[in-house]
Design an enzyme around this catalytic site. Structure first.
Site, PDB file in Angstrom:
ATOM      1  N   LYS A  22       0.829  -1.220   0.000  1.00 10.65           N
ATOM      2  CA  LYS A  22       0.000   0.000   0.000  1.00 10.65           C
ATOM      3  C   LYS A  22       0.858   1.262   0.000  1.00 10.65           C
ATOM      4  CE  LYS A  22      -1.967   1.722   4.020  1.00 10.65           C
ATOM      5  NZ  LYS A  22      -1.635   3.125   4.143  1.00 10.65           N
ATOM      6  N   ASN A  23       1.833   1.299   0.893  1.00 12.96           N
ATOM      7  CA  ASN A  23       2.585   2.550   1.047  1.00 12.96           C
ATOM      8  C   ASN A  23       3.557   2.799  -0.099  1.00 12.96           C
ATOM      9  OD1 ASN A  23       1.162   2.898   3.357  1.00 12.96           O
ATOM     10  ND2 ASN A  23       2.872   2.588   4.772  1.00 12.96           N
ATOM     11  N   CYS A 116      -6.489   8.006   9.252  1.00  9.63           N
ATOM     12  CA  CYS A 116      -6.819   7.260  10.459  1.00  9.63           C
ATOM     13  C   CYS A 116      -6.809   8.162  11.686  1.00  9.63           C
ATOM     14  CB  CYS A 116      -5.794   6.148  10.656  1.00  9.63           C
ATOM     15  SG  CYS A 116      -5.958   4.820   9.488  1.00  9.63           S
ATOM     16  N   ARG A 121      -1.251  13.990  13.126  1.00  4.26           N
ATOM     17  CA  ARG A 121      -0.816  13.979  11.729  1.00  4.26           C
ATOM     18  C   ARG A 121      -0.783  15.371  11.089  1.00  4.26           C
ATOM     19  NH1 ARG A 121      -2.194   8.277   8.998  1.00  4.26           N
ATOM     20  NH2 ARG A 121      -0.013   8.404   8.497  1.00  4.26           N
ATOM     21  N   ASP A 304       3.500   0.756  12.251  1.00  2.20           N
ATOM     22  CA  ASP A 304       2.336   0.091  11.658  1.00  2.20           C
ATOM     23  C   ASP A 304       2.139  -1.338  12.181  1.00  2.20           C
ATOM     24  OD1 ASP A 304       1.375   2.151  10.070  1.00  2.20           O
ATOM     25  OD2 ASP A 304       2.745   1.703   8.445  1.00  2.20           O
ATOM     26  N   ARG A 397      -8.841  -0.832   3.889  1.00  3.54           N
ATOM     27  CA  ARG A 397      -7.989   0.213   3.299  1.00  3.54           C
ATOM     28  C   ARG A 397      -6.602  -0.319   2.984  1.00  3.54           C
ATOM     29  NH1 ARG A 397      -9.119   5.665   6.641  1.00  3.54           N
ATOM     30  NH2 ARG A 397      -7.305   6.263   5.434  1.00  3.54           N
TER      31      ARG A 397
HETATM   32  C1  UD1 Z   1       3.672   6.971   6.413  1.00  6.68           C
HETATM   33  C2  UD1 Z   1       2.891   5.705   6.167  1.00  6.68           C
HETATM   34  C3  UD1 Z   1       2.305   5.174   7.456  1.00  6.68           C
HETATM   35  C4  UD1 Z   1       3.397   4.998   8.500  1.00  6.68           C
HETATM   36  C5  UD1 Z   1       4.206   6.286   8.640  1.00  6.68           C
HETATM   37  C6  UD1 Z   1       5.412   6.136   9.559  1.00  6.68           C
HETATM   38  C7  UD1 Z   1       2.070   5.976   3.912  1.00  6.68           C
HETATM   39  C8  UD1 Z   1       0.899   6.109   3.011  1.00  6.68           C
HETATM   40  N1  UD1 Z   1       1.837   5.984   5.220  1.00  6.68           N
HETATM   41  O1  UD1 Z   1       2.768   7.950   6.904  1.00  6.68           O
HETATM   42  O2  UD1 Z   1       1.693   3.911   7.196  1.00  6.68           O
HETATM   43  O3  UD1 Z   1       2.810   4.682   9.743  1.00  6.68           O
HETATM   44  O4  UD1 Z   1       4.701   6.717   7.367  1.00  6.68           O
HETATM   45  O5  UD1 Z   1       6.215   5.097   9.117  1.00  6.68           O
HETATM   46  O6  UD1 Z   1       3.187   5.809   3.465  1.00  6.68           O
HETATM   47  N2  UD1 Z   1       4.984  14.858  10.889  1.00  6.68           N
HETATM   48  C9  UD1 Z   1       4.992  16.191  11.258  1.00  6.68           C
HETATM   49  N3  UD1 Z   1       4.690  17.135  10.296  1.00  6.68           N
HETATM   50  C10 UD1 Z   1       4.405  16.805   9.013  1.00  6.68           C
HETATM   51  C11 UD1 Z   1       4.416  15.434   8.640  1.00  6.68           C
HETATM   52  C12 UD1 Z   1       4.717  14.476   9.605  1.00  6.68           C
HETATM   53  O7  UD1 Z   1       5.234  16.535  12.416  1.00  6.68           O
HETATM   54  O8  UD1 Z   1       4.155  17.718   8.185  1.00  6.68           O
HETATM   55  C13 UD1 Z   1       5.291  13.819  11.925  1.00  6.68           C
HETATM   56  C14 UD1 Z   1       4.107  12.869  12.170  1.00  6.68           C
HETATM   57  O9  UD1 Z   1       3.182  13.404  13.078  1.00  6.68           O
HETATM   58  C15 UD1 Z   1       4.834  11.636  12.730  1.00  6.68           C
HETATM   59  C16 UD1 Z   1       6.194  11.686  12.003  1.00  6.68           C
HETATM   60  O10 UD1 Z   1       6.308  12.974  11.422  1.00  6.68           O
HETATM   61  O11 UD1 Z   1       5.051  11.791  14.115  1.00  6.68           O
HETATM   62  C17 UD1 Z   1       6.337  10.650  10.934  1.00  6.68           C
HETATM   63  O12 UD1 Z   1       5.191  10.691  10.085  1.00  6.68           O
HETATM   64  P1  UD1 Z   1       5.303  10.418   8.520  1.00  6.68           P
HETATM   65  O13 UD1 Z   1       6.529   9.606   8.251  1.00  6.68           O
HETATM   66  O14 UD1 Z   1       5.179  11.710   7.795  1.00  6.68           O
HETATM   67  O15 UD1 Z   1       4.022   9.540   8.259  1.00  6.68           O
HETATM   68  P2  UD1 Z   1       3.169   9.484   6.930  1.00  6.68           P
HETATM   69  O16 UD1 Z   1       4.039   9.800   5.752  1.00  6.68           O
HETATM   70  O17 UD1 Z   1       1.931  10.262   7.123  1.00  6.68           O
END
Ligand code: UD1
Length: 416
Positions: A22-23, A116, A121, A304, A397
């Site tokens: 998925k990711n 989710c 986020r 995850d 999902r």
């Molecule tokens: C992706 C994965 C998700 C996985 C996560 C962490 C996809 C579709 N989803 O989510 O399954 O659980 O990586 O491995 O690939 N953060 C900020 N500001 C931002 C963006 C992120 O503070 O603008 C923080 C988040 O709150 C979190 C950390 O960064 O604490 C890591 O999140 P991130 O790696 O961005 O997760 P996703 O890309 O949303």
């Protein structure tokens, strides 16, 4: 199907084929916007998040067609336009469209992404990184508006490891003028997959899989054929389900090279693992040994899989401690597990102390998010008697068909 009904207590046995990731596929679908051409994605998982991304791309004039072993994506008739609120709010991954839309249209107006309930986020780092490349953001009536007359490559330092932000920068940078350097990039295999795909399309990206990524911007991109790698999180889900039920399972196509930390935890729990020519063979212990660990960005133990591991350790042979370091709301399944007889205490919201019990009893369980929902299904497999898990739409999902997969392994599972 709204509910999954499970008769627990049966060790999983047999083999199951692991679906595409998925990711990996979601940002690759966003990348297709940049091509103006036809691409073919083999091993594309048929999951609800892919359906949602397909709907978003169709709203932008793209044509997508399932075939027997993949998905054809034609972005030749792409047109910039508004995306429907419902589809954007329903999925977090709409955020990947930001970099791609700026690259292709020079602007976008979009709802804040959904997703989710696993945590806050925020999107601040996405905005900051794209602003560094020349984009301007403002809010209009609850929507986010961004424009960039032209994107310019630059040096970007990420203060925390973020998968989505790293991917968004890459998507914007391949169309930008000049070179981009990402310092502090996330190292997840799904980022490597996105870069491999884009490089097959004619981009030049180096360093994917390390914390320093270089992107040469402004190259013409063409359609390509690409095989989506197998899903390490789905493989990990069935690996821990095998341990929780003292089963014996072959995880066909499991991406073992992406699963080092997960396999090490499984071994520490007493599982015997054998890497075979076509996957990973797992023999669960009679009862899992307890673990002490914290989640971390790749190559650490993935957030995850945290709730799935937690569910399995409820019947561990001793006390486990699991600390969540990425998303603050990953422990929402704890009250559900407690109704099954689990003994878990949460400290400071981010650390679970688990006292292993001799067994769980079946219960009516309420899934609220993707991985938590899957964890409850696994808990149901481990429990005595019948369990029902609702909120199946969340599980769909990310899992093509969790009932089919578990039935193939001998579980008594039905969808209603
Ligand atoms: C992706 C994965 C998700 C996985 C996560 C962490 C996809 C579709 N989803 O989510 O399954 O659980 O990586 O491995 O690939 N953060 C900020 N500001 C931002 C963006 C992120 O503070 O603008 C923080 C988040 O709150 C979190 C950390 O960064 O604490 C890591 O999140 P991130 O790696 O961005 O997760 P996703 O890309 O949303």
């Amino acid at each position: 199907m709204e509910t999954i009904r499970i008769q627990g207590g049966i060790p999983l046995q047999g083999k199951v084929r692991i679906q595409g990731a998925k990711n990996a596929v979601l940002p690759i679908l966003a990348a297709c916007i940049l091509l103006d051409d036809i691409s073919y994605l083999r091993n594309c998982p048929k999951i609800a998040d892919v359906d949602a991304m397909i709907e978003l791309l169709q709203c932008l004039g793209c044509s997508l067609q399932w075939t027997s072993d993949g998905l054809t994506v034609d972005t030749g008739h792409f047109c910039c336009g508004n995306l429907p609120q419902k589809a954007v709010r329903g999925m977090r991954s709409s955020v990947f469209l930001w970099g791609a839309l700026l690259g292709r249209c020079g602007e976008f107006s979009i709802e804040y992404p959904g997703g989710c309930v696993i945590g806050n986020r925020p999107v601040d780092l996405h905005i900051k990184a794209l602003e560094q490349m020349g984009a301007k953001f403002c809010q209009e009536e609850g929507r986010l508006y961004a424009c960039a007359t032209h994107l310019t490559g630059t040096y970007i330092h990420l203060p925390i490891s973020s998968v989505g932000v790293t991917e968004n920068i890459i998507l914007a940078a391949v169309t930008a003028e000049g070179d981009t350097y990402v310092d502090g990039a996330a190292k997840e295999p799904e980022i490597v997959a996105l870069c491999d795909f884009l490089n097959c399309c004619g981009a030049r990206i180096e360093g994917a899989g390390t914390d320093w990524i270089y992107i040469s911007g402004g190259r013409k991109l063409y359609g390509t054929e690409y095989t989506i790698p197998a899903d390490r999180i789905v493989a990990g889900t069935y690996l821990f389900a095998t341990i929780g039920t003292a089963g014996k399972v072959l995880l066909e196509q499991a991406p073992v090279s992406h699963m080092e930390s997960v396999m090490q935890v499984a071994r520490n729990m007493g599982a015997s693992l054998y890497v075979t020519g076509n996957g990973l063979y797992v023999e669960g212990p009679t009862r899992p040994s307890p673990v002490k660990l914290e989640t971390a960005p790749y190559p650490g133990f993935p957030t995850d899989l945290q709730s799935i591991l937690l569910a399995v350790e409820t019947i561990g042979d001793g006390d486990s401690r699991i600390k969540e370091r990425i998303f603050e709301n990953r422990f929402r399944i704890v009250p559900q597990l407690q109704t099954m007889g689990a003994k878990i205490e949460i400290e400071n919201g981010m650390c679970a102390g688990i006292q292993g019990v001799d067994g769980l009893k079946g219960a009516y369980l309420h899934g609220e998010e993707l991985r938590g929902g899957a964890a409850l299904v696994i808990a149901g497999l481990m429990a005595d008697g019948e369990s029902r898990v609702d909120g199946v739409s969340y599980i769909n999902r990310g899992y093509e068909n969790i009932c089919r997969d578990l039935r193939e392994l001998g579980a008594r599972v039905t969808g209603e």
